[in-house]
Write an enzyme that holds these catalytic residues in place. Structure first.
Site, PDB file in Angstrom:
ATOM      1  N   GLU A  16       0.744  -1.123  -0.026  1.00  8.13           N
ATOM      2  CA  GLU A  16      -0.049   0.061  -0.030  1.00  8.13           C
ATOM      3  C   GLU A  16       0.804   1.236  -0.012  1.00  8.13           C
ATOM      4  O   GLU A  16       1.855   1.167   0.548  1.00  8.13           O
ATOM      5  CB  GLU A  16      -0.999  -0.015   1.244  1.00  8.13           C
ATOM      6  CG  GLU A  16      -1.686   1.347   1.322  1.00  8.13           C
ATOM      7  CD  GLU A  16      -2.570   1.591   2.555  1.00  8.13           C
ATOM      8  OE1 GLU A  16      -3.552   0.753   2.735  1.00  8.13           O
ATOM      9  OE2 GLU A  16      -2.240   2.478   3.323  1.00  8.13           O
ATOM     10  N   TYR A  48      -6.912   6.976  -0.906  1.00  5.48           N
ATOM     11  CA  TYR A  48      -7.525   8.134  -1.398  1.00  5.48           C
ATOM     12  C   TYR A  48      -8.045   8.585  -0.061  1.00  5.48           C
ATOM     13  O   TYR A  48      -8.797   8.085   0.838  1.00  5.48           O
ATOM     14  CB  TYR A  48      -8.689   7.420  -2.155  1.00  5.48           C
ATOM     15  CG  TYR A  48      -9.576   8.420  -2.922  1.00  5.48           C
ATOM     16  CD1 TYR A  48     -10.231   9.434  -2.268  1.00  5.48           C
ATOM     17  CD2 TYR A  48      -9.985   8.305  -4.057  1.00  5.48           C
ATOM     18  CE1 TYR A  48     -11.087  10.268  -2.988  1.00  5.48           C
ATOM     19  CE2 TYR A  48     -10.708   8.955  -5.189  1.00  5.48           C
ATOM     20  CZ  TYR A  48     -11.345  10.048  -4.321  1.00  5.48           C
ATOM     21  OH  TYR A  48     -12.223  10.749  -5.150  1.00  5.48           O
ATOM     22  N   ALA A  50     -10.560  10.325   2.743  1.00 11.69           N
ATOM     23  CA  ALA A  50     -12.129  10.024   2.762  1.00 11.69           C
ATOM     24  C   ALA A  50     -12.780  11.411   2.512  1.00 11.69           C
ATOM     25  O   ALA A  50     -14.118  11.202   2.153  1.00 11.69           O
ATOM     26  CB  ALA A  50     -12.218   9.721   4.108  1.00 11.69           C
ATOM     27  N   ALA A 123     -19.639   1.071   3.322  1.00 13.24           N
ATOM     28  CA  ALA A 123     -18.825   0.606   1.992  1.00 13.24           C
ATOM     29  C   ALA A 123     -19.857  -0.368   1.379  1.00 13.24           C
ATOM     30  O   ALA A 123     -19.976  -0.384  -0.074  1.00 13.24           O
ATOM     31  CB  ALA A 123     -17.565  -0.054   2.528  1.00 13.24           C
ATOM     32  N   TYR A 143     -11.426  -6.104   9.867  1.00 13.76           N
ATOM     33  CA  TYR A 143     -10.744  -5.566  11.163  1.00 13.76           C
ATOM     34  C   TYR A 143     -10.561  -6.838  12.177  1.00 13.76           C
ATOM     35  O   TYR A 143     -11.613  -7.181  12.736  1.00 13.76           O
ATOM     36  CB  TYR A 143     -11.708  -4.552  11.652  1.00 13.76           C
ATOM     37  CG  TYR A 143     -11.712  -3.474  10.644  1.00 13.76           C
ATOM     38  CD1 TYR A 143     -11.096  -2.391  10.672  1.00 13.76           C
ATOM     39  CD2 TYR A 143     -12.795  -3.441   9.672  1.00 13.76           C
ATOM     40  CE1 TYR A 143     -11.124  -1.649   9.858  1.00 13.76           C
ATOM     41  CE2 TYR A 143     -12.975  -2.493   8.716  1.00 13.76           C
ATOM     42  CZ  TYR A 143     -11.992  -1.528   8.979  1.00 13.76           C
ATOM     43  OH  TYR A 143     -12.089  -0.505   7.750  1.00 13.76           O
ATOM     44  N   HIS A 147     -14.109  -3.583  14.194  1.00 11.84           N
ATOM     45  CA  HIS A 147     -14.055  -2.144  13.806  1.00 11.84           C
ATOM     46  C   HIS A 147     -14.322  -1.319  14.939  1.00 11.84           C
ATOM     47  O   HIS A 147     -15.032  -1.671  15.926  1.00 11.84           O
ATOM     48  CB  HIS A 147     -14.969  -1.811  12.549  1.00 11.84           C
ATOM     49  CG  HIS A 147     -15.025  -0.359  11.980  1.00 11.84           C
ATOM     50  ND1 HIS A 147     -15.767   0.797  12.462  1.00 11.84           N
ATOM     51  CD2 HIS A 147     -14.079   0.159  11.102  1.00 11.84           C
ATOM     52  CE1 HIS A 147     -15.395   1.628  11.916  1.00 11.84           C
ATOM     53  NE2 HIS A 147     -14.647   1.414  11.118  1.00 11.84           N
ATOM     54  N   GLN A 174      -7.224  -4.637   8.299  1.00 15.21           N
ATOM     55  CA  GLN A 174      -6.518  -3.665   9.134  1.00 15.21           C
ATOM     56  C   GLN A 174      -5.189  -4.187   9.871  1.00 15.21           C
ATOM     57  O   GLN A 174      -5.106  -5.468   9.848  1.00 15.21           O
ATOM     58  CB  GLN A 174      -7.485  -3.243  10.337  1.00 15.21           C
ATOM     59  CG  GLN A 174      -6.957  -2.270  11.061  1.00 15.21           C
ATOM     60  CD  GLN A 174      -7.328  -1.014  10.887  1.00 15.21           C
ATOM     61  OE1 GLN A 174      -6.094  -0.379  10.336  1.00 15.21           O
ATOM     62  NE2 GLN A 174      -8.203  -0.328  11.182  1.00 15.21           N
ATOM     63  N   GLN A 210       4.124   7.029  14.879  1.00 18.39           N
ATOM     64  CA  GLN A 210       3.350   6.267  13.758  1.00 18.39           C
ATOM     65  C   GLN A 210       2.364   5.270  14.712  1.00 18.39           C
ATOM     66  O   GLN A 210       1.182   5.342  14.560  1.00 18.39           O
ATOM     67  CB  GLN A 210       4.282   5.670  13.052  1.00 18.39           C
ATOM     68  CG  GLN A 210       3.649   4.535  11.999  1.00 18.39           C
ATOM     69  CD  GLN A 210       4.673   3.577  11.616  1.00 18.39           C
ATOM     70  OE1 GLN A 210       5.907   3.447  11.899  1.00 18.39           O
ATOM     71  NE2 GLN A 210       4.242   2.590  10.741  1.00 18.39           N
TER      72      GLN A 210
HETATM   73  P1  FAD Z   1     -17.873  -0.158   6.675  1.00 20.77           P
HETATM   74  O1  FAD Z   1     -17.765  -1.753   6.015  1.00 20.77           O
HETATM   75  O2  FAD Z   1     -18.968   0.563   5.820  1.00 20.77           O
HETATM   76  O3  FAD Z   1     -17.934  -0.381   7.998  1.00 20.77           O
HETATM   77  C1  FAD Z   1     -17.929   0.975   8.957  1.00 20.77           C
HETATM   78  C2  FAD Z   1     -18.600   0.389  10.317  1.00 20.77           C
HETATM   79  O4  FAD Z   1     -19.935   0.300  10.083  1.00 20.77           O
HETATM   80  C3  FAD Z   1     -18.298  -0.987  11.051  1.00 20.77           C
HETATM   81  O5  FAD Z   1     -18.324  -0.586  12.295  1.00 20.77           O
HETATM   82  C4  FAD Z   1     -19.411  -1.568  10.504  1.00 20.77           C
HETATM   83  O6  FAD Z   1     -19.389  -2.885  11.357  1.00 20.77           O
HETATM   84  C5  FAD Z   1     -20.643  -0.832  10.571  1.00 20.77           C
HETATM   85  N1  FAD Z   1     -21.429  -1.228   9.270  1.00 20.77           N
HETATM   86  C6  FAD Z   1     -21.200  -1.914   8.342  1.00 20.77           C
HETATM   87  N2  FAD Z   1     -22.387  -1.819   7.509  1.00 20.77           N
HETATM   88  C7  FAD Z   1     -23.304  -1.460   8.425  1.00 20.77           C
HETATM   89  C8  FAD Z   1     -24.905  -1.334   8.305  1.00 20.77           C
HETATM   90  N3  FAD Z   1     -25.464  -1.825   7.120  1.00 20.77           N
HETATM   91  N4  FAD Z   1     -25.447  -0.945   9.233  1.00 20.77           N
HETATM   92  C9  FAD Z   1     -24.873  -0.454  10.397  1.00 20.77           C
HETATM   93  N5  FAD Z   1     -23.617  -0.499  10.602  1.00 20.77           N
HETATM   94  C10 FAD Z   1     -22.948  -0.981   9.357  1.00 20.77           C
HETATM   95  N6  FAD Z   1      -9.960   5.281   4.744  1.00 20.77           N
HETATM   96  C11 FAD Z   1      -9.711   6.061   4.007  1.00 20.77           C
HETATM   97  O7  FAD Z   1     -10.322   7.133   4.108  1.00 20.77           O
HETATM   98  N7  FAD Z   1      -9.175   6.121   2.648  1.00 20.77           N
HETATM   99  C12 FAD Z   1      -8.184   4.995   2.380  1.00 20.77           C
HETATM  100  O8  FAD Z   1      -7.714   4.889   1.249  1.00 20.77           O
HETATM  101  C13 FAD Z   1      -8.438   3.881   3.366  1.00 20.77           C
HETATM  102  N8  FAD Z   1      -7.940   2.734   3.050  1.00 20.77           N
HETATM  103  C14 FAD Z   1      -7.951   1.581   3.765  1.00 20.77           C
HETATM  104  C15 FAD Z   1      -7.393   0.505   3.389  1.00 20.77           C
HETATM  105  C16 FAD Z   1      -7.581  -0.688   4.376  1.00 20.77           C
HETATM  106  C17 FAD Z   1      -7.045  -2.331   4.050  1.00 20.77           C
HETATM  107  C18 FAD Z   1      -8.409  -0.604   5.466  1.00 20.77           C
HETATM  108  C19 FAD Z   1      -8.529  -2.047   6.494  1.00 20.77           C
HETATM  109  C20 FAD Z   1      -8.989   0.756   5.859  1.00 20.77           C
HETATM  110  C21 FAD Z   1      -8.546   1.737   5.054  1.00 20.77           C
HETATM  111  N9  FAD Z   1      -9.317   3.291   5.474  1.00 20.77           N
HETATM  112  C22 FAD Z   1      -9.075   3.901   4.365  1.00 20.77           C
HETATM  113  C23 FAD Z   1     -10.034   3.130   6.661  1.00 20.77           C
HETATM  114  C24 FAD Z   1     -11.391   2.901   6.537  1.00 20.77           C
HETATM  115  O9  FAD Z   1     -11.902   3.732   5.473  1.00 20.77           O
HETATM  116  C25 FAD Z   1     -12.140   3.051   7.996  1.00 20.77           C
HETATM  117  O10 FAD Z   1     -11.799   2.286   8.706  1.00 20.77           O
HETATM  118  C26 FAD Z   1     -13.641   3.258   8.038  1.00 20.77           C
HETATM  119  O11 FAD Z   1     -13.821   3.567   9.347  1.00 20.77           O
HETATM  120  C27 FAD Z   1     -14.318   2.092   7.621  1.00 20.77           C
HETATM  121  O12 FAD Z   1     -14.331   1.742   6.647  1.00 20.77           O
HETATM  122  P2  FAD Z   1     -15.109   0.455   5.856  1.00 20.77           P
HETATM  123  O13 FAD Z   1     -15.094   0.416   4.525  1.00 20.77           O
HETATM  124  O14 FAD Z   1     -14.446  -0.801   6.656  1.00 20.77           O
HETATM  125  O15 FAD Z   1     -16.493   0.875   6.492  1.00 20.77           O
END
Ligand code: FAD
Length: 290
Positions: A16, A48, A50, A123, A143, A147, A174, A210
């Site tokens: 990454e 990228y 957010a 997501a 995670y 999360h 993560q 970090q």
């Molecule tokens: P989601 O899958 O939407 O989950 C977020 C939370 O919502 C979780 O607690 C989940 O349990 C809950 N949830 C999921 N679906 C629902 C639903 N339908 N109803 C209610 N609750 C729900 N961030 C950036 O900004 N830019 C990046 O480039 C970036 N790269 C990353 C790369 C990796 C490998 C990882 C692990 C994280 C990265 N992140 C990045 C961080 C990530 O955006 C954050 O961790 C964010 O808080 C959660 O993203 P997610 O896509 O896992 O969210």
């Protein structure tokens, strides 16, 4: 190439990187890429911000260069919280025009500066949106320690299962500092019916600031032996860097021995650290499981 194909053949190694900060020279990323691409990763993913906006165009340009200039598969991260559906279409069209086939679909970090654009909350909604309109290979985040916003690990796994069912071909974790969290997570995922490859996200921790940032942002737990290591070397940056590299290698050797699908190295744009790790583990990655 859709990178989901790779997992059928081998233990994947990926990196990454992040776009340079606005204050940095744009060209600095090419020094990073010159160093990293020499290590022949299976793919490189590009983060990228957010908030959407300007950072996105840098992500697309760098992901395009990884693929079209360095001939290495690239993955563009796409967080959805700060973008509208119209903006998502513009970004996805641009990724397609640049021959990028793989997207890491994310919600995005919520910080005091993050403004939700209102069209996507999770997501999984972005994944459905992409799946209905495009032919991208879609990857998602997971995670091992849950999360930080989740009420429980079970709830988190149930939402993860839904996310995968929306059209995800593999997951990237993560960072974690105790492999047991990863193994327990994989068992829970299997029980929940999640059967896509899970790549282990490994971050070589090379300075104290970090790790403090990561603990605050990601809520990861620090094992005793890791804390001891930090305490012993925190005032000696070179020793701390070497210890951090050794710690990451130790984690990776164990993960490969336990048949992990892939290792995703959070390089922090540091080719020196990535090279030291690569040199220690690349022969192990090539050994077929018997
Ligand atoms: P989601 O899958 O939407 O989950 C977020 C939370 O919502 C979780 O607690 C989940 O349990 C809950 N949830 C999921 N679906 C629902 C639903 N339908 N109803 C209610 N609750 C729900 N961030 C950036 O900004 N830019 C990046 O480039 C970036 N790269 C990353 C790369 C990796 C490998 C990882 C692990 C994280 C990265 N992140 C990045 C961080 C990530 O955006 C954050 O961790 C964010 O808080 C959660 O993203 P997610 O896509 O896992 O969210």
């Amino acid at each position: 190439m859709k990178i989901s194909e790779l997992f059928k053949e081998k233990t994947v190694l990926s990196f990454e990187i992040f776009p340079p900060k606005p204050t940095a020279e744009e060209t600095v990323i090419y020094e990073t890429l010159d160093g990293l691409t020499g290590l022949h990763p299976d793919f490189i993913s590009v983060t990228y911000g957010a908030g959407g906006g300007k950072n996105g165009s840098k992500t697309i340009k760098i992901a395009s260069d990884v693929k079209n200039r360095y001939n290495i598969e690239s993955v563009a991260h796409l967080p959805c919280i700060g973008i509208t559906k119209n903006q998502a279409v513009q970004i996805l069209d641009s990724l397609k025009e640049n021959s990028i086939e793989n997207i890491l679909a994310l919600r995005g970090d919520i910080s005091p500066d993050t403004v939700s654009a209102g069209d996507f909350s999770h997501a999984s909604e972005l994944i459905e949106f992409i799946r209905e309109r495009y032919d991208f290979n879609i990857i998602a985040a997971c995670y091992p320690e849950g999360h930080p916003e989740s009420k429980s690990i079970i709830e988190d796994i149930n939402f993860l299962k839904h996310k995968v069912d929306c059209g995800v071909s593999h997951l990237i974790t993560q960072l974690f500092l105790d492999n047991n969290y990863f193994y327990e997570f994989c068992e829970r995922a299997t029980i929940a019916g999640i059967d896509v490859p899970i790549e282990a996200g490994i971050m070589p921790v090379t300075n104290k600031a970090q790790i403090e940032r990561m603990v605050k942002l990601c809520g990861i737990r620090l094992p005793k032996k890791f804390i001891k290591m930090m305490e012993r070397y925190e005032n000696n940056p070179v020793a701390l860097r070497d210890a951090g590299i050794a710690y990451a290698i130790d984690q990776i050797v164990d993960l490969i021995s336990q048949d992990v699908n892939g290792i995703h190295l959070y390089t922090m744009n540091n080719p020196y650290v990535a090279k030291r790790i690569y040199e220690a583990v690349h022969r192990l990655l090539a050994v077929q499981h018997c």
